[in-house]
Design a protein around this motif. Sequence first.
Motif, PDB file in Angstrom:
ATOM      1  N   UNK A 124       0.827  -1.211   0.000  1.00  0.00           N
ATOM      2  CA  UNK A 124       0.000   0.000   0.000  1.00  0.00           C
ATOM      3  C   UNK A 124       0.858   1.257   0.000  1.00  0.00           C
ATOM      4  N   UNK A 125       1.937   1.249   0.767  1.00  0.00           N
ATOM      5  CA  UNK A 125       2.796   2.427   0.827  1.00  0.00           C
ATOM      6  C   UNK A 125       3.493   2.720  -0.484  1.00  0.00           C
ATOM      7  N   UNK A 126       3.983   1.687  -1.162  1.00  0.00           N
ATOM      8  CA  UNK A 126       4.639   1.891  -2.458  1.00  0.00           C
ATOM      9  C   UNK A 126       3.636   2.391  -3.489  1.00  0.00           C
ATOM     10  N   UNK A 127       2.394   1.902  -3.419  1.00  0.00           N
ATOM     11  CA  UNK A 127       1.361   2.373  -4.351  1.00  0.00           C
ATOM     12  C   UNK A 127       1.087   3.857  -4.159  1.00  0.00           C
ATOM     13  N   UNK A 128       0.933   4.298  -2.912  1.00  0.00           N
ATOM     14  CA  UNK A 128       0.681   5.720  -2.651  1.00  0.00           C
ATOM     15  C   UNK A 128       1.902   6.553  -3.015  1.00  0.00           C
ATOM     16  N   UNK A 129       3.091   6.007  -2.829  1.00  0.00           N
ATOM     17  CA  UNK A 129       4.303   6.718  -3.241  1.00  0.00           C
ATOM     18  C   UNK A 129       4.313   6.933  -4.754  1.00  0.00           C
ATOM     19  N   UNK A 130       3.958   5.894  -5.518  1.00  0.00           N
ATOM     20  CA  UNK A 130       3.896   6.021  -6.974  1.00  0.00           C
ATOM     21  C   UNK A 130       2.805   6.993  -7.398  1.00  0.00           C
ATOM     22  N   UNK A 131       1.683   6.998  -6.696  1.00  0.00           N
ATOM     23  CA  UNK A 131       0.607   7.943  -7.001  1.00  0.00           C
ATOM     24  C   UNK A 131       1.069   9.382  -6.786  1.00  0.00           C
ATOM     25  N   UNK A 132       1.759   9.624  -5.697  1.00  0.00           N
ATOM     26  CA  UNK A 132       2.273  10.978  -5.426  1.00  0.00           C
ATOM     27  C   UNK A 132       3.291  11.398  -6.478  1.00  0.00           C
ATOM     28  N   UNK A 133       4.149  10.478  -6.893  1.00  0.00           N
ATOM     29  CA  UNK A 133       5.122  10.800  -7.935  1.00  0.00           C
ATOM     30  C   UNK A 133       4.440  11.070  -9.270  1.00  0.00           C
ATOM     31  N   UNK A 134       3.337  10.358  -9.556  1.00  0.00           N
ATOM     32  CA  UNK A 134       2.600  10.613 -10.799  1.00  0.00           C
ATOM     33  C   UNK A 134       2.021  12.018 -10.804  1.00  0.00           C
ATOM     34  N   UNK A 135       1.498  12.453  -9.665  1.00  0.00           N
ATOM     35  CA  UNK A 135       0.972  13.818  -9.565  1.00  0.00           C
ATOM     36  C   UNK A 135       2.095  14.836  -9.719  1.00  0.00           C
ATOM     37  N   UNK A 136       3.252  14.533  -9.145  1.00  0.00           N
ATOM     38  CA  UNK A 136       4.383  15.456  -9.226  1.00  0.00           C
ATOM     39  C   UNK A 136       4.900  15.591 -10.652  1.00  0.00           C
ATOM     40  N   UNK A 137       5.111  14.451 -11.322  1.00  0.00           N
ATOM     41  CA  UNK A 137       5.683  14.484 -12.673  1.00  0.00           C
ATOM     42  C   UNK A 137       4.714  15.068 -13.695  1.00  0.00           C
ATOM     43  N   UNK A 138       3.441  15.136 -13.382  1.00  0.00           N
ATOM     44  CA  UNK A 138       2.482  15.669 -14.341  1.00  0.00           C
ATOM     45  C   UNK A 138       2.401  17.192 -14.300  1.00  0.00           C
ATOM     46  N   UNK A 139       3.197  17.825 -13.456  1.00  0.00           N
ATOM     47  CA  UNK A 139       3.285  19.284 -13.421  1.00  0.00           C
ATOM     48  C   UNK A 139       4.547  19.678 -14.177  1.00  0.00           C
ATOM     49  N   UNK A 140       4.434  20.127 -15.428  1.00  0.00           N
ATOM     50  CA  UNK A 140       5.652  20.379 -16.225  1.00  0.00           C
ATOM     51  C   UNK A 140       6.581  21.408 -15.604  1.00  0.00           C
ATOM     52  N   UNK A 141       6.022  22.378 -14.875  1.00  0.00           N
ATOM     53  CA  UNK A 141       6.883  23.397 -14.279  1.00  0.00           C
ATOM     54  C   UNK A 141       7.830  22.809 -13.238  1.00  0.00           C
ATOM     55  N   UNK A 142       7.483  21.652 -12.663  1.00  0.00           N
ATOM     56  CA  UNK A 142       8.331  21.014 -11.659  1.00  0.00           C
ATOM     57  C   UNK A 142       9.147  19.863 -12.219  1.00  0.00           C
ATOM     58  N   UNK A 181      -1.347  10.502 -15.564  1.00  0.00           N
ATOM     59  CA  UNK A 181      -1.140   9.145 -16.042  1.00  0.00           C
ATOM     60  C   UNK A 181      -1.405   9.038 -17.519  1.00  0.00           C
ATOM     61  N   UNK A 182      -2.098   7.965 -17.916  1.00  0.00           N
ATOM     62  CA  UNK A 182      -2.378   7.724 -19.318  1.00  0.00           C
ATOM     63  C   UNK A 182      -3.712   8.280 -19.750  1.00  0.00           C
ATOM     64  N   UNK A 183      -4.468   8.867 -18.845  1.00  0.00           N
ATOM     65  CA  UNK A 183      -5.808   9.343 -19.165  1.00  0.00           C
ATOM     66  C   UNK A 183      -5.843  10.854 -19.168  1.00  0.00           C
ATOM     67  N   UNK A 184      -6.785  11.420 -19.906  1.00  0.00           N
ATOM     68  CA  UNK A 184      -6.986  12.857 -19.986  1.00  0.00           C
ATOM     69  C   UNK A 184      -8.433  13.145 -19.649  1.00  0.00           C
ATOM     70  N   UNK A 185      -8.627  14.004 -18.650  1.00  0.00           N
ATOM     71  CA  UNK A 185      -9.967  14.355 -18.234  1.00  0.00           C
ATOM     72  C   UNK A 185     -10.170  15.842 -18.427  1.00  0.00           C
ATOM     73  N   UNK A 186     -11.316  16.234 -18.920  1.00  0.00           N
ATOM     74  CA  UNK A 186     -11.653  17.628 -19.091  1.00  0.00           C
ATOM     75  C   UNK A 186     -12.680  18.020 -18.057  1.00  0.00           C
ATOM     76  N   UNK A 187     -12.775  19.310 -17.687  1.00  0.00           N
ATOM     77  CA  UNK A 187     -13.750  19.703 -16.694  1.00  0.00           C
ATOM     78  C   UNK A 187     -15.181  19.399 -17.117  1.00  0.00           C
TER      79      UNK A 187
END
Length: 363
Positions: A278-296, A325-331
Amino acid sequence: MDVRNYGAIITCSQMEEKIPLMPEVVKKEYKGIRILGMCRSSYLFALYLFCYLIFLFGGASFFTWVEEPEERATRVRVRTAIQKFYIDNPNVTDNDLEELITEIVKASNRGVSAIKNATGELNWSFGQSLFFASTVVTTIGYGHVTPLSRTGKIFCMVYAMVGIPLTLVLLSALVERLLVPTVGLLQWLNSRLGHLYQPFNIRIMHLLIMVLFLLVFFLLLPAAAFAVIEPEWDYLDSIYYCFISLTTIGLGDYIPGDSADQPYRPLYKIATTCYLFMGITIMMLTLAVFYDIPQLNLGLLFAVNEDVNSEKVRLASSATELHYGASTLTPQNEENTHRQVVRVRSRRNDSPSPEEPGPRGIP
């Protein structure tokens, strides 16, 4: 002549002379900013590589400065203990003591402790084996317990070759599903705070929420539990173990459940295995959110195509698209995509044929 290609319908007469069906590929030479004869991305990569080497050398120097005195003090304590043993037992020869110490060290390196080992549980019970298998497929690899037989070593290699890709697929699938509520949280923040803050600031706030969730529920609270359960760990040791494990570094200096008098040892090992997954999964989720911000994402600075990078940064600064991730969501949560049908006619034959549907000849 009818030409149909990729969902677009083109009706033309002698279109080869009028409109080319496929655009010509034009090779454009890169004309970006050059520094010392290198393009900007190559110069930044060389600078980053230089700084990274300094970072490695600096870390090595710091570890040498901090840990070398501790090692020297440990060597002095070992020599003192051996001399005291000779004084208390004058009939023991040097060879006998060396053989005993050698066997103890070999056993310790293979996960067999000589301290109260007769009352302890075997290292290869089912609970222990499950814990070992999880450390192999997650690439943590503590190294405190290793296969002793040749058959076990061969099976461990085959098991790792199959299990590591399967584990990566499993963790990626879990992250993709957890991205749904994660993106929902980001959309909620945009709806509530979009009129007050820029999209980039909202995404930073969203990232901080994810980091805080990881720290509280998978570092601080589990560390408190380990500090209570493990008799020889303080709170700093427990936080150190959680961080080293969830980042898959796995040094193996702290292993839960390895004390000789640990109650419910197999159950404790299974619970620790669930925590690691569970911890490694949440770590990967946090990294996915981080890497998806191009400015960072510093990796974008070293890419050759800078136009694409600037476009990614521009889209990230806009509230029209949310990429994770691999999906794109619009408002607007659009579910349907419409295919546009393009009709091109020759100027020599502007009138539609009787068989062909058109604006004036719809059957």
